[in-house]
Design an enzyme around this catalytic site. Sequence first.
Site, mmCIF file in Angstrom:
data_model
loop_
_atom_site.group_PDB
_atom_site.id
_atom_site.type_symbol
_atom_site.label_atom_id
_atom_site.label_comp_id
_atom_site.label_asym_id
_atom_site.label_seq_id
_atom_site.Cartn_x
_atom_site.Cartn_y
_atom_site.Cartn_z
ATOM 1 N N ASN A 71 0.821 -1.208 0.000
ATOM 2 C CA ASN A 71 0.000 0.000 0.000
ATOM 3 C C ASN A 71 0.858 1.263 0.000
ATOM 4 O OD1 ASN A 71 -1.975 2.078 0.656
ATOM 5 N ND2 ASN A 71 -3.351 0.406 1.151
ATOM 6 N N ASP A 72 1.309 1.668 1.163
ATOM 7 C CA ASP A 72 2.049 2.932 1.262
ATOM 8 C C ASP A 72 3.312 2.933 0.421
ATOM 9 O OD1 ASP A 72 0.233 3.972 3.228
ATOM 10 O OD2 ASP A 72 1.170 2.628 4.658
ATOM 11 N N THR A 73 3.948 1.781 0.249
ATOM 12 C CA THR A 73 5.223 1.715 -0.471
ATOM 13 C C THR A 73 5.057 1.896 -1.977
ATOM 14 O OG1 THR A 73 5.029 -0.703 -0.583
ATOM 15 C CG2 THR A 73 6.282 0.227 1.266
#
Length: 472
Positions: free
Chosen positions: A394-396
Site C-alpha cells: 500500500n504505502d510503499t
Amino acid sequence: MNAALLIDASYFIAAFLFIYGLKRMSSPLTARSGIVVAGAGMVLAVLASFLYTLDVNDAAKPFLSTNLTLAIIALALGLGWAWRSGKKVAMTEMPQMVALYNGMGGGAAAAIAAIELIGYKTHSSVSLTLAVLGGVIGAVSLSGSLIAWAKLDGRINKTLRFSGLQAVNGSLLLLLLAIGAYIVWHGGVVAIPVFALFFVLALVYGVMMTMPIGGADMPVVISLYNAFTGLAVGFEGYVLNNPALMIAGMVVGSAGSLLTLLMAKAMNRSVANVLFSNFGAAGDEEQGEMEGSQKPVDAGDAGINMRYATKVIIAPGYGLAVAQAQHKLYELVKLLQDADVEVKFAIHPVAGRMPGHMNVLLAEAGVPYDIIYDMEDINNEFKEADVAIVIGANDTVNPAARSNKSSPIYGMPILNVDQAKQVYVVKRGQGKGYSGVENALFYADNTQMVYGDAQKVMVSMIQAIKSLGGGH
C-alpha cells in the site's frame, strides 16, 4: 588449562562466531548458515558460563547446587518455549515473534541490573552507572516491545494520545534519570522501594513511549528496541565483566541502530519523527479528495494480459504474507517465464512488517534470488514494464508520496509502480493500508483492481494462463 583461561578462550571463539554469523546474514544466499553460526556461538557462550562453577570458593559452594538447578530449569523452559513457538509460528507472525524476543532480551538485561543493584554487587561508579543505564534501557525495551507485539498482533488497535503527552513523557524521563542519578550518587546503597520505583517507572515509560506510535511505524520501533536491547546487554556485560555479553550487546546494538537509521531513511523521516509524530495511526489524515475511481478487473483477464506481456514487475507486500500466497505466486511466475515473459520482483525497504520480511517470504517459496531486486536497483525499470502487479502493498507504492504535499507520506521513497503501462493491484477490499493513508495509485487511469484473497487470485490467474495452453 585452568577454568579462567578456558572461559576466556570460549568467549573469544563465541565472539568471533557472533560477528562472522552476522556478516553471513547480510546476504540472502548465506543468511541461513549465518544464523546457524551465530547460534553455535551463543551455545558455546552459555556452556562456558557453567565453567564459573569450577572456581567458586568454599563459602559459595552451598549456593552452587541451587543456582545450577535454577539455571538449568531456566534454560529448559527457554529452549522448550523457543523451539515450540519457532516451529509453529506463521510467516505473518514473524514480526511479532521478533518483538517478543527483543523484549525478552531487554527484560534479561533489566533483571541482571536489578540483581546487581539490589545485591549491592557493583562498587565502582562506572559499573554502577552502567548498571543503572542498562536497567532502565532494558526495562523500557521490555515493556515497549510488548506493546509493539500487541499492536502488530492486533491486540491493541488504538493509540494513546492526549494534549500534553510529550510533556508527561518528558517529565517521566527526567524523573527516571533523577532517581538513577540518586542511586549512583549514594553508591547503590538505597532502600529497596527506590529500586522498585525506578524499575516500575522504566516499564511505564516504555509503555508511554510506544502507545502513541501508529501501527505503520512499528517496524522502525521494533528495530529501535532491538538496538536498545543490545545496548542494555552490552552495559550489563561490562558490569558482570563478561566479554561475550559485551561483544554480543555491541553487535546487536550497532546492527539495530544501523537498521533503524536505514529504515527511517527509506521512509524519508527521522527517528525522532517516528517516535514523536502522529503518523500511522488514525487513518483520518487530510490529504484531499481522490480523483477518478477504482476499476475492478477479473483475475483471469489480468493473468492472460500478463501472459502476453514482455516484462512484468511484481511488488509484494504484507497482504501476500497474510494470504500465504507466495507458493502460488511463484507457480504463476514460472508459467510466465515459460512463455518468455521477463519477470522481476521489486522489494521496498519497509515492505511487510519488518525489514527482509518479503525476501524471507519469497525465499521460502523457492523464488531465485537473481530475480529479486531492491528498490534502488529496479525503480528505473518500471517505465519499461508492460505490467506491474502489486500484491498486498500500500504505502510503499503510493504516488502521493511524490506529488501530494498534504499527504502524511509525502517525501517517502516509493516503488515507481505507477509508471508501468498497466498496473494490477491485488487487494482484499477497498480499505486503506496499515497507516490509514488513501492510495492514489488505486484511482490512476492505468490501474485496475483485482479484488480477493491473494492466494485465490493467483489460482485464478494460473488457471487462465493454463487454459491458453503451453503451461505445466
